[in-house]
Design an enzyme around this catalytic site. Structure first.
Site, PDB file in Angstrom:
ATOM      1  N   GLN A  52     -18.662   2.391 -28.942  1.00  0.00           N
ATOM      2  CA  GLN A  52     -18.870   2.645 -27.524  1.00  0.00           C
ATOM      3  C   GLN A  52     -17.571   2.948 -26.794  1.00  0.00           C
ATOM      4  O   GLN A  52     -17.590   3.235 -25.598  1.00  0.00           O
ATOM      5  CB  GLN A  52     -19.551   1.430 -26.882  1.00  0.00           C
ATOM      6  CG  GLN A  52     -20.934   1.158 -27.432  1.00  0.00           C
ATOM      7  CD  GLN A  52     -21.517  -0.157 -26.933  1.00  0.00           C
ATOM      8  OE1 GLN A  52     -20.899  -0.866 -26.138  1.00  0.00           O
ATOM      9  NE2 GLN A  52     -22.700  -0.498 -27.406  1.00  0.00           N
ATOM     10  N   TYR A  74     -22.713 -14.502 -12.297  1.00  0.00           N
ATOM     11  CA  TYR A  74     -23.952 -13.783 -12.561  1.00  0.00           C
ATOM     12  C   TYR A  74     -24.630 -14.225 -13.856  1.00  0.00           C
ATOM     13  O   TYR A  74     -25.604 -13.619 -14.279  1.00  0.00           O
ATOM     14  CB  TYR A  74     -23.696 -12.273 -12.497  1.00  0.00           C
ATOM     15  CG  TYR A  74     -23.436 -11.883 -11.060  1.00  0.00           C
ATOM     16  CD1 TYR A  74     -24.460 -11.453 -10.234  1.00  0.00           C
ATOM     17  CD2 TYR A  74     -22.174 -12.064 -10.490  1.00  0.00           C
ATOM     18  CE1 TYR A  74     -24.245 -11.173  -8.890  1.00  0.00           C
ATOM     19  CE2 TYR A  74     -21.945 -11.788  -9.146  1.00  0.00           C
ATOM     20  CZ  TYR A  74     -22.992 -11.348  -8.356  1.00  0.00           C
ATOM     21  OH  TYR A  74     -22.775 -11.094  -7.022  1.00  0.00           O
ATOM     22  N   GLU A  89     -30.068  -5.643 -15.650  1.00  0.00           N
ATOM     23  CA  GLU A  89     -30.039  -6.137 -14.277  1.00  0.00           C
ATOM     24  C   GLU A  89     -29.472  -5.114 -13.301  1.00  0.00           C
ATOM     25  O   GLU A  89     -28.590  -4.322 -13.648  1.00  0.00           O
ATOM     26  CB  GLU A  89     -29.174  -7.401 -14.183  1.00  0.00           C
ATOM     27  CG  GLU A  89     -29.704  -8.585 -14.950  1.00  0.00           C
ATOM     28  CD  GLU A  89     -28.839  -9.820 -14.820  1.00  0.00           C
ATOM     29  OE1 GLU A  89     -29.217 -10.871 -15.366  1.00  0.00           O
ATOM     30  OE2 GLU A  89     -27.764  -9.743 -14.166  1.00  0.00           O
ATOM     31  N   HIS A 142     -19.033  -2.844 -25.823  1.00  0.00           N
ATOM     32  CA  HIS A 142     -19.045  -3.480 -24.507  1.00  0.00           C
ATOM     33  C   HIS A 142     -17.706  -3.370 -23.779  1.00  0.00           C
ATOM     34  O   HIS A 142     -17.053  -4.356 -23.465  1.00  0.00           O
ATOM     35  CB  HIS A 142     -19.463  -4.952 -24.637  1.00  0.00           C
ATOM     36  CG  HIS A 142     -20.876  -5.136 -25.086  1.00  0.00           C
ATOM     37  ND1 HIS A 142     -21.535  -6.343 -25.015  1.00  0.00           N
ATOM     38  CD2 HIS A 142     -21.775  -4.250 -25.620  1.00  0.00           C
ATOM     39  CE1 HIS A 142     -22.774  -6.198 -25.491  1.00  0.00           C
ATOM     40  NE2 HIS A 142     -22.927  -4.937 -25.861  1.00  0.00           N
ATOM     41  N   TYR A 169     -31.434 -10.232 -30.139  1.00  0.00           N
ATOM     42  CA  TYR A 169     -31.899  -9.075 -30.886  1.00  0.00           C
ATOM     43  C   TYR A 169     -32.705  -9.529 -32.107  1.00  0.00           C
ATOM     44  O   TYR A 169     -32.343 -10.477 -32.793  1.00  0.00           O
ATOM     45  CB  TYR A 169     -30.718  -8.221 -31.349  1.00  0.00           C
ATOM     46  CG  TYR A 169     -30.029  -7.461 -30.244  1.00  0.00           C
ATOM     47  CD1 TYR A 169     -30.684  -6.457 -29.553  1.00  0.00           C
ATOM     48  CD2 TYR A 169     -28.707  -7.735 -29.902  1.00  0.00           C
ATOM     49  CE1 TYR A 169     -30.049  -5.750 -28.538  1.00  0.00           C
ATOM     50  CE2 TYR A 169     -28.058  -7.030 -28.901  1.00  0.00           C
ATOM     51  CZ  TYR A 169     -28.749  -6.040 -28.224  1.00  0.00           C
ATOM     52  OH  TYR A 169     -28.113  -5.345 -27.220  1.00  0.00           O
TER      53      TYR A 169
END
Length: 374
Positions: free
Chosen positions: A87, A255, A245, A151, A266
């Site tokens: 990513q 949060y 979210e 991430h 998963y």
């Protein structure tokens, strides 16, 4: 789930179950997706230059100027080394609010460690000079660096006061770090345009806390935008298996990730953390269960070109391969509509252009810039 005491009175308006949302009257038939440019390799971020040209990042490590007619320019020279793996790569791009005077461009990317051991999200800026970036400076580095290709987060948003928000992922293998303040994993940070820490950041002066931190308890924020009326930061965050979210992301707030979440592990679908509510954790404005949409770039619609969408927020969805439109009443999400599902495209970024049209980036080896016309 309850909000912090200062916002507890807003709870009934802020937390909606998926089944409670109204289906919106479809405006999809009135919108025509027009390809502006193609041939971009996994484009990630889009910014408009004052003359109508576009700056577009490609995740493998290229930043290009795209002409108004869709012609792709050669990659700009001057970028620092980028780790293009998983990513990671070259990610978001924004212009300085004073670009007309200083020509400064900001971009986020996955930066290799100097010893080759690990990487992290970094933010650099440089002066656009023809087809190169001059006077390049790295103004922020996520700490600590870890060996991970997941991430990175990495949306960049300038607030009305000129401060820069940077969204940062938990790096997947370090999810527990999102609940501690001695690192940048799973955080939003707020910095001055040159990388200095604003004196009014919420954790300035707190022992053991990094002063750049604005909010914490995030998993992987890949969408961020400033509300056009309130000036507040709104973000979209990837959950794991479910639990994506939409958040109103405020100073000093927690949060929840990975202790309080709607997401599931998963494969097994088992619960993560303690559950879905805790008094000191901020509730999402909207969450998606049981299936993730994989939200990415987002934009508020203020343009008169889409009168029936005005006041909505548009969110690009990767897994759902759709443009998600949420209608709003203040902070309350009143309905959801999924558009452009026939494009069969992962929508990575959403921007409202200076011409009032909505522009999208599709995430593929032959990525496109798409304009939504009426």
């Amino acid at each position: 789930m309850r909000r912090l005491p200062t916002l507890s009175a807003l709870l009934p308006a802020l937390v909606l179950a998926a089944t409670a949302l109204a289906a919106l009257p479809s405006a999809a038939l009135d919108v025509k997706p027009v390809t502006v440019a193609r041939g971009l390799q996994n484009p990630w971020g889009l910014a408009f230059l004052p003359d109508g040209r576009m700056l577009v990042t490609e995740r493998p490590g290229r930043l290009r100027i795209v002409e108004r007619d869709g012609t792709l320019g050669a990659p700009l020279a001057g970028l620092p080394p980028v780790v293009a793996s998983g990513q990671g790569g070259l990610l978001d791009v924004v212009l300085d609010p004073k670009f007309a005077d200083n020509r400064l461009v900001y971009w986020s990317y996955s930066e290799p460690a100097t010893d080759g051991n690990g990487n992290s999200t970094a933010v650099a800026r440089g002066r656009l000079d023809g087809n190169r970036l001059a006077d390049v400076q790295v103004i922020f580095r996520q700490q600590p660096k870890v060996a991970s290709s997941h991430h990175f987060g990495s949306r960049l948003v300038f607030a009305p006061d000129g401060r820069l928000f940077v969204t940062l992922g938990d790096r997947f293998s370090r999810k527990d770090d999102a609940q501690t303040l001695d690192n940048h994993h799973g955080k939003v940070v707020r910095i001055e345009p040159d990388g200095r820490v604003p004196a009014d950041n919420p954790f300035v002066g707190r022992a053991g806390a990094l002063p750049e931190i604005w909010s914490y308890g995030h998993r992987n924020i890949q969408g961020a935008a400033i509300h056009p009326t309130t000036g507040a930061l709104w973000t979209t965050e990837h959950g794991p298996q479910g639990g994506d979210e939409l958040n109103l992301t405020e100073a000093g707030k927690n949060y929840g990730w990975p202790v309080i979440t709607y997401g599931r592990n998963y494969g097994t679908g088992t619960r993560i953390g303690e559950g879905t509510e805790r008094a000191d954790v901020v509730a999402p404005l909207r969450h998606w269960v049981p299936t993730s949409i994989a939200p990415s770039g987002m934009a508020f619609v203020t343009s008169d070109r889409y009168p029936e969408w005005k006041g909505s927020v548009l969110i690009g969805a990767l897994r759902a391969q759709a443009l998600v439109r949420l209608s709003l009443d203040g902070h309350r999400v009143t309905g959801e509509e999924r558009l452009l599902t026939n494009l069969n495209a992962r929508i990575r970024d959403v921007r409202q252009g200076p011409d009032g049209w909505i522009y999208l980036l599709t995430d593929s080896p032959d990525g496109q810039i798409v304009r939504l016309q009426r």
